[in-house]
Design a protein around this motif. Structure first.
Motif, PDB file in Angstrom:
ATOM      1  N   LEU A  39       0.912  -1.113  -0.133  1.00 46.55           N
ATOM      2  CA  LEU A  39      -0.055   0.142  -0.332  1.00 46.55           C
ATOM      3  C   LEU A  39       1.034   1.066  -0.293  1.00 46.55           C
ATOM      4  O   LEU A  39       0.306   2.122  -0.232  1.00 46.55           O
ATOM      5  CB  LEU A  39      -0.588  -0.238   1.170  1.00 46.55           C
ATOM      6  N   GLY A  40       1.690   1.127   0.621  1.00 44.71           N
ATOM      7  CA  GLY A  40       3.155   2.762   0.520  1.00 44.71           C
ATOM      8  C   GLY A  40       4.287   2.083   1.584  1.00 44.71           C
ATOM      9  O   GLY A  40       3.819   1.229   2.154  1.00 44.71           O
ATOM     10  N   TYR A  41       5.733   1.980   0.890  1.00 45.74           N
ATOM     11  CA  TYR A  41       6.597   1.601   1.373  1.00 45.74           C
ATOM     12  C   TYR A  41       6.796   1.972   2.701  1.00 45.74           C
ATOM     13  O   TYR A  41       7.456   2.012   3.428  1.00 45.74           O
ATOM     14  CB  TYR A  41       7.629   2.373   0.103  1.00 45.74           C
ATOM     15  N   ILE A  42       6.946   3.834   2.655  1.00 42.45           N
ATOM     16  CA  ILE A  42       7.176   4.041   3.930  1.00 42.45           C
ATOM     17  C   ILE A  42       5.966   3.758   4.929  1.00 42.45           C
ATOM     18  O   ILE A  42       6.480   3.047   6.158  1.00 42.45           O
ATOM     19  CB  ILE A  42       7.139   5.241   3.970  1.00 42.45           C
ATOM     20  N   PRO A  43       4.854   3.299   5.164  1.00 41.82           N
ATOM     21  CA  PRO A  43       4.215   3.112   6.189  1.00 41.82           C
ATOM     22  C   PRO A  43       4.710   0.622   6.292  1.00 41.82           C
ATOM     23  O   PRO A  43       4.644   1.230   7.640  1.00 41.82           O
ATOM     24  CB  PRO A  43       2.178   2.182   5.620  1.00 41.82           C
ATOM     25  N   GLY A  44       4.887   0.005   5.230  1.00 40.10           N
ATOM     26  CA  GLY A  44       5.609  -0.772   4.982  1.00 40.10           C
ATOM     27  C   GLY A  44       6.963  -0.850   6.383  1.00 40.10           C
ATOM     28  O   GLY A  44       7.047  -1.389   7.377  1.00 40.10           O
ATOM     29  N   ILE A  45       7.170   0.714   5.762  1.00 34.77           N
ATOM     30  CA  ILE A  45       9.047   0.597   6.460  1.00 34.77           C
ATOM     31  C   ILE A  45       8.437   0.961   8.053  1.00 34.77           C
ATOM     32  O   ILE A  45       9.826   0.677   9.811  1.00 34.77           O
ATOM     33  CB  ILE A  45      10.259   2.010   6.560  1.00 34.77           C
ATOM     34  N   ILE A  46       7.716   1.831   8.926  1.00 33.56           N
ATOM     35  CA  ILE A  46       7.083   2.352   9.885  1.00 33.56           C
ATOM     36  C   ILE A  46       7.000   1.189  11.029  1.00 33.56           C
ATOM     37  O   ILE A  46       7.522   0.738  11.920  1.00 33.56           O
ATOM     38  CB  ILE A  46       6.576   3.464  10.429  1.00 33.56           C
ATOM     39  N   HIS A  47       5.884   0.027  10.486  1.00 33.56           N
ATOM     40  CA  HIS A  47       5.657  -0.995  10.637  1.00 33.56           C
ATOM     41  C   HIS A  47       7.177  -1.808  11.056  1.00 33.56           C
ATOM     42  O   HIS A  47       7.039  -2.163  12.849  1.00 33.56           O
ATOM     43  CB  HIS A  47       4.609  -1.636  10.031  1.00 33.56           C
ATOM     44  N   ALA A  48       7.815  -2.200   9.917  1.00 34.75           N
ATOM     45  CA  ALA A  48       8.655  -3.006  10.327  1.00 34.75           C
ATOM     46  C   ALA A  48       9.510  -2.670  11.219  1.00 34.75           C
ATOM     47  O   ALA A  48       9.913  -3.173  12.587  1.00 34.75           O
ATOM     48  CB  ALA A  48       9.176  -3.658   9.061  1.00 34.75           C
ATOM     49  N   VAL A  49      10.128  -1.115  11.584  1.00 32.02           N
ATOM     50  CA  VAL A  49      11.072  -0.831  12.689  1.00 32.02           C
ATOM     51  C   VAL A  49       9.761  -1.106  14.082  1.00 32.02           C
ATOM     52  O   VAL A  49      11.027  -1.384  15.284  1.00 32.02           O
ATOM     53  CB  VAL A  49      11.413   0.942  11.992  1.00 32.02           C
ATOM     54  N   TRP A  50       9.025  -0.921  14.401  1.00 36.10           N
ATOM     55  CA  TRP A  50       8.106  -0.856  15.455  1.00 36.10           C
ATOM     56  C   TRP A  50       7.862  -1.823  15.995  1.00 36.10           C
ATOM     57  O   TRP A  50       8.480  -2.225  17.160  1.00 36.10           O
ATOM     58  CB  TRP A  50       6.870  -0.374  14.792  1.00 36.10           C
ATOM     59  N   ILE A  51       8.486  -3.047  14.992  1.00 36.36           N
ATOM     60  CA  ILE A  51       8.054  -4.646  14.968  1.00 36.36           C
ATOM     61  C   ILE A  51       9.686  -4.828  16.091  1.00 36.36           C
ATOM     62  O   ILE A  51       9.584  -5.394  16.792  1.00 36.36           O
ATOM     63  CB  ILE A  51       7.884  -5.621  14.335  1.00 36.36           C
ATOM     64  N   VAL A  80      11.514  -2.903  17.141  1.00 33.41           N
ATOM     65  CA  VAL A  80      12.023  -2.208  18.420  1.00 33.41           C
ATOM     66  C   VAL A  80      11.484  -1.947  19.797  1.00 33.41           C
ATOM     67  O   VAL A  80      11.726  -2.671  21.195  1.00 33.41           O
ATOM     68  CB  VAL A  80      11.516  -0.516  18.585  1.00 33.41           C
ATOM     69  N   LYS A  81      10.042  -2.697  19.692  1.00 37.95           N
ATOM     70  CA  LYS A  81       9.250  -3.333  20.168  1.00 37.95           C
ATOM     71  C   LYS A  81       9.697  -4.262  21.483  1.00 37.95           C
ATOM     72  O   LYS A  81       9.096  -4.788  22.221  1.00 37.95           O
ATOM     73  CB  LYS A  81       8.254  -3.386  19.830  1.00 37.95           C
ATOM     74  N   ARG A  82      10.293  -5.117  21.019  1.00 33.08           N
ATOM     75  CA  ARG A  82      11.054  -6.831  21.544  1.00 33.08           C
ATOM     76  C   ARG A  82      11.854  -5.849  22.584  1.00 33.08           C
ATOM     77  O   ARG A  82      12.103  -5.819  23.943  1.00 33.08           O
ATOM     78  CB  ARG A  82      12.084  -6.514  20.636  1.00 33.08           C
TER      79      ARG A  82
END
Length: 52
Positions: A36-48, A50-52
């Motif tokens: 759907l959009g490259y930036i939302p994918g990056i944000i979600h991946a980094v969030w996954i 870092v949240k660990r």
């Protein structure tokens, strides 16, 4: 190891999520967000990663 995952998440977001979580719900959500959009994918991946 988190640095490698974050770099992978910036270059190819589903790869970063795969390295962290494996193939699961978060992986498929990230593929959808990346399509759907490259930036939302990056944000979600980094969030996954870092949240660990």
């Amino acid at each position: 190891m988190d640095i490698i995952r974050i770099i992978a998440a910036i270059l190819l977001p589903p790869l970063g999520v795969f390295l962290q979580e494996g193939i699961g719900v978060q992986f498929w959500i990230n593929i959808l967000l990346t399509l759907l959009g490259y930036i939302p994918g990056i944000i979600h991946a980094v969030w996954i990663i870092v949240k660990r």
